[in-house]
Design a protein around this motif. Sequence first.
Motif, PDB file in Angstrom:
ATOM      1  N   GLY A  10      65.797  50.844  29.271  1.00 46.78           N
ATOM      2  CA  GLY A  10      65.633  49.658  28.441  1.00 46.78           C
ATOM      3  C   GLY A  10      66.925  49.007  28.024  1.00 46.78           C
ATOM      4  O   GLY A  10      66.723  47.638  27.833  1.00 46.78           O
ATOM      5  N   PHE A  11      67.873  49.585  27.975  1.00 47.43           N
ATOM      6  CA  PHE A  11      68.866  48.719  27.303  1.00 47.43           C
ATOM      7  C   PHE A  11      69.472  47.803  28.703  1.00 47.43           C
ATOM      8  O   PHE A  11      69.627  46.660  28.352  1.00 47.43           O
ATOM      9  CB  PHE A  11      70.286  49.752  27.293  1.00 47.43           C
ATOM     10  CG  PHE A  11      71.529  48.948  26.831  1.00 47.43           C
ATOM     11  CD1 PHE A  11      72.076  48.369  25.693  1.00 47.43           C
ATOM     12  CD2 PHE A  11      72.567  49.138  27.550  1.00 47.43           C
ATOM     13  CE1 PHE A  11      72.783  47.809  25.410  1.00 47.43           C
ATOM     14  CE2 PHE A  11      73.882  48.601  27.742  1.00 47.43           C
ATOM     15  CZ  PHE A  11      73.935  47.681  26.411  1.00 47.43           C
ATOM     16  N   VAL A  12      69.360  48.369  29.669  1.00 46.48           N
ATOM     17  CA  VAL A  12      69.903  47.758  30.854  1.00 46.48           C
ATOM     18  C   VAL A  12      68.855  46.302  31.101  1.00 46.48           C
ATOM     19  O   VAL A  12      69.085  45.209  31.675  1.00 46.48           O
ATOM     20  CB  VAL A  12      70.057  48.619  32.163  1.00 46.48           C
ATOM     21  CG1 VAL A  12      70.242  47.599  33.592  1.00 46.48           C
ATOM     22  CG2 VAL A  12      71.143  49.304  31.995  1.00 46.48           C
ATOM     23  N   ALA A  13      67.731  46.874  31.098  1.00 53.02           N
ATOM     24  CA  ALA A  13      66.545  45.886  31.247  1.00 53.02           C
ATOM     25  C   ALA A  13      66.387  44.642  30.419  1.00 53.02           C
ATOM     26  O   ALA A  13      66.491  43.361  30.415  1.00 53.02           O
ATOM     27  CB  ALA A  13      65.352  46.290  31.301  1.00 53.02           C
ATOM     28  N   GLN A  16      69.103  42.310  31.271  1.00 53.31           N
ATOM     29  CA  GLN A  16      68.709  41.393  32.286  1.00 53.31           C
ATOM     30  C   GLN A  16      67.641  40.434  31.900  1.00 53.31           C
ATOM     31  O   GLN A  16      67.723  39.104  32.332  1.00 53.31           O
ATOM     32  CB  GLN A  16      68.134  42.219  33.380  1.00 53.31           C
ATOM     33  CG  GLN A  16      69.187  42.973  34.289  1.00 53.31           C
ATOM     34  CD  GLN A  16      68.678  43.941  35.404  1.00 53.31           C
ATOM     35  OE1 GLN A  16      67.704  44.700  35.107  1.00 53.31           O
ATOM     36  NE2 GLN A  16      69.345  43.979  36.353  1.00 53.31           N
ATOM     37  N   VAL A  17      66.700  40.948  31.182  1.00 52.09           N
ATOM     38  CA  VAL A  17      65.677  39.680  30.680  1.00 52.09           C
ATOM     39  C   VAL A  17      66.182  38.892  29.709  1.00 52.09           C
ATOM     40  O   VAL A  17      65.703  37.753  29.953  1.00 52.09           O
ATOM     41  CB  VAL A  17      64.578  40.816  29.832  1.00 52.09           C
ATOM     42  CG1 VAL A  17      63.750  39.708  28.976  1.00 52.09           C
ATOM     43  CG2 VAL A  17      63.504  41.624  30.572  1.00 52.09           C
ATOM     44  N   SER A  18      67.084  39.229  29.073  1.00 52.64           N
ATOM     45  CA  SER A  18      67.817  38.108  28.070  1.00 52.64           C
ATOM     46  C   SER A  18      68.604  37.262  28.953  1.00 52.64           C
ATOM     47  O   SER A  18      68.681  36.117  28.822  1.00 52.64           O
ATOM     48  CB  SER A  18      68.573  38.741  27.013  1.00 52.64           C
ATOM     49  OG  SER A  18      69.368  37.681  26.247  1.00 52.64           O
ATOM     50  N   ILE A  23      61.369  36.331  29.768  1.00 49.64           N
ATOM     51  CA  ILE A  23      60.409  36.475  29.012  1.00 49.64           C
ATOM     52  C   ILE A  23      61.052  36.195  27.467  1.00 49.64           C
ATOM     53  O   ILE A  23      62.158  36.360  27.181  1.00 49.64           O
ATOM     54  CB  ILE A  23      59.588  37.590  28.812  1.00 49.64           C
ATOM     55  CG1 ILE A  23      60.372  38.851  28.343  1.00 49.64           C
ATOM     56  CG2 ILE A  23      58.806  37.961  29.803  1.00 49.64           C
ATOM     57  CD1 ILE A  23      59.835  40.043  27.921  1.00 49.64           C
ATOM     58  N   ARG A  24      60.295  35.190  26.540  1.00 46.46           N
ATOM     59  CA  ARG A  24      60.631  35.083  25.388  1.00 46.46           C
ATOM     60  C   ARG A  24      59.355  35.360  24.110  1.00 46.46           C
ATOM     61  O   ARG A  24      58.287  35.502  24.618  1.00 46.46           O
ATOM     62  CB  ARG A  24      60.697  33.601  25.104  1.00 46.46           C
ATOM     63  CG  ARG A  24      61.974  32.883  26.093  1.00 46.46           C
ATOM     64  CD  ARG A  24      62.147  31.518  25.458  1.00 46.46           C
ATOM     65  NE  ARG A  24      62.783  30.875  26.828  1.00 46.46           N
ATOM     66  CZ  ARG A  24      62.933  29.654  27.168  1.00 46.46           C
ATOM     67  NH1 ARG A  24      62.310  28.538  26.233  1.00 46.46           N
ATOM     68  NH2 ARG A  24      63.765  29.015  27.985  1.00 46.46           N
ATOM     69  N   ILE A  25      59.727  35.438  23.131  1.00 47.22           N
ATOM     70  CA  ILE A  25      58.640  35.623  21.972  1.00 47.22           C
ATOM     71  C   ILE A  25      57.944  34.467  22.156  1.00 47.22           C
ATOM     72  O   ILE A  25      58.042  33.537  21.973  1.00 47.22           O
ATOM     73  CB  ILE A  25      59.132  35.948  20.494  1.00 47.22           C
ATOM     74  CG1 ILE A  25      60.057  37.491  20.709  1.00 47.22           C
ATOM     75  CG2 ILE A  25      58.172  35.948  19.567  1.00 47.22           C
ATOM     76  CD1 ILE A  25      60.602  37.715  19.339  1.00 47.22           C
ATOM     77  N   GLY A  26      56.791  34.799  21.967  1.00 43.61           N
ATOM     78  CA  GLY A  26      55.535  33.425  22.076  1.00 43.61           C
ATOM     79  C   GLY A  26      55.258  33.060  23.468  1.00 43.61           C
ATOM     80  O   GLY A  26      54.121  32.201  23.516  1.00 43.61           O
ATOM     81  N   ASP A  27      55.925  33.726  24.575  1.00 42.26           N
ATOM     82  CA  ASP A  27      55.263  33.523  25.818  1.00 42.26           C
ATOM     83  C   ASP A  27      54.000  34.210  26.210  1.00 42.26           C
ATOM     84  O   ASP A  27      53.645  35.263  25.583  1.00 42.26           O
ATOM     85  CB  ASP A  27      56.273  33.896  26.933  1.00 42.26           C
ATOM     86  CG  ASP A  27      57.596  33.102  27.135  1.00 42.26           C
ATOM     87  OD1 ASP A  27      57.520  32.033  26.248  1.00 42.26           O
ATOM     88  OD2 ASP A  27      58.687  33.460  27.891  1.00 42.26           O
ATOM     89  N   THR A  67      61.074  45.822  37.057  1.00 40.26           N
ATOM     90  CA  THR A  67      60.716  46.598  38.066  1.00 40.26           C
ATOM     91  C   THR A  67      59.115  46.317  38.756  1.00 40.26           C
ATOM     92  O   THR A  67      58.924  46.570  39.843  1.00 40.26           O
ATOM     93  CB  THR A  67      60.627  48.443  37.841  1.00 40.26           C
ATOM     94  OG1 THR A  67      59.770  48.640  36.810  1.00 40.26           O
ATOM     95  CG2 THR A  67      61.996  48.706  37.485  1.00 40.26           C
ATOM     96  N   ASP A  68      58.603  45.885  37.624  1.00 39.11           N
ATOM     97  CA  ASP A  68      57.159  45.265  38.333  1.00 39.11           C
ATOM     98  C   ASP A  68      56.826  43.787  38.141  1.00 39.11           C
ATOM     99  O   ASP A  68      57.662  43.303  37.305  1.00 39.11           O
ATOM    100  CB  ASP A  68      56.049  46.329  37.119  1.00 39.11           C
ATOM    101  CG  ASP A  68      56.205  47.667  37.383  1.00 39.11           C
ATOM    102  OD1 ASP A  68      56.146  48.050  38.455  1.00 39.11           O
ATOM    103  OD2 ASP A  68      55.980  48.324  36.275  1.00 39.11           O
ATOM    104  N   SER A  69      56.013  43.389  38.770  1.00 40.29           N
ATOM    105  CA  SER A  69      55.702  41.951  38.971  1.00 40.29           C
ATOM    106  C   SER A  69      54.846  41.581  37.550  1.00 40.29           C
ATOM    107  O   SER A  69      54.156  42.408  37.189  1.00 40.29           O
ATOM    108  CB  SER A  69      54.908  41.777  40.147  1.00 40.29           C
ATOM    109  OG  SER A  69      53.614  42.147  40.226  1.00 40.29           O
ATOM    110  N   PHE A  70      54.858  40.413  37.420  1.00 41.53           N
ATOM    111  CA  PHE A  70      54.290  39.872  36.011  1.00 41.53           C
ATOM    112  C   PHE A  70      54.205  38.489  36.255  1.00 41.53           C
ATOM    113  O   PHE A  70      54.972  37.825  36.810  1.00 41.53           O
ATOM    114  CB  PHE A  70      54.839  40.353  34.628  1.00 41.53           C
ATOM    115  CG  PHE A  70      56.124  39.529  34.284  1.00 41.53           C
ATOM    116  CD1 PHE A  70      56.233  38.519  33.806  1.00 41.53           C
ATOM    117  CD2 PHE A  70      57.424  40.241  34.787  1.00 41.53           C
ATOM    118  CE1 PHE A  70      57.352  38.102  33.244  1.00 41.53           C
ATOM    119  CE2 PHE A  70      58.462  39.769  34.512  1.00 41.53           C
ATOM    120  CZ  PHE A  70      58.506  38.610  33.624  1.00 41.53           C
TER     121      PHE A  70
END
Length: 240
Positions: A10-13, A16-18, A23-27, A67-70
């Motif tokens: 979760g920390f690494v993800a 990377q996400v940021s 993704i952002r809040i509200g997306d 790891t997964d598609s979205f």
Amino acid sequence: MLIFKDTILGFVASIQVSANDMIRIGDWVEMPKYGADGDVLSINLNTVKIQNFDRTITTVPTYAFITDSFKNWRGMSESGGRRIKRSINLQMSSFRFLKESDIALFKRYKLISNYITIKEKEINEYNNAAENPAGVSVNTRRMSNVGVFRAYAEAYLKQNDSISDNMTVMVRQLAPTSKGLPIELYCFTNDVRWNYYEKIMADVFDHLTTIVPEFGLKIFEEPSGDDITRLGELKPNTIE
């Protein structure tokens, strides 16, 4: 490592996400694997909380977005246009070439009056220049009712104020199937809000499906139980 596996992932993800602005809040995100389809409420170290459109809440591991598609619909929202991509299936047995009376009638249709005039002139010039001493109709070019309907549908979309004129507007034929010839509308609405998008799309197809018979065309429908029952009630000598 095993105990803190989810925390480490979760920390690494999260980084990377940021960093990649995934993704952002509200997306509005869609993740079928986790049954998620809605707006992002929060992004934490271990989880991302999503409120689905049925008002339920789905919690997805943060590392799953690596790891997964979205699907993230942010691009659609920011573009200001939402795509319509839907077909009307026409019954191919209703296709025919236009008669002079048909052409005269279609010239009175405001949306395609210029199209008919220009097309008629183009076809007449071609046929006059072509060598067709026997007068065989197969050797000449003619307008068809399905072609004129396709031109009408495109003209209708282009003059519709709810359809974006800054994005692709196209009406095309898809490959014929056992369910007729699909005429696909491909365009974008000016309003990306879900309820307004659905209303605009419904208005477009309400009009086009209702006006199909004006071109001598039929929409393909599979026989229903009532159709089969009525056919069975007919006397043998009344069946054509």
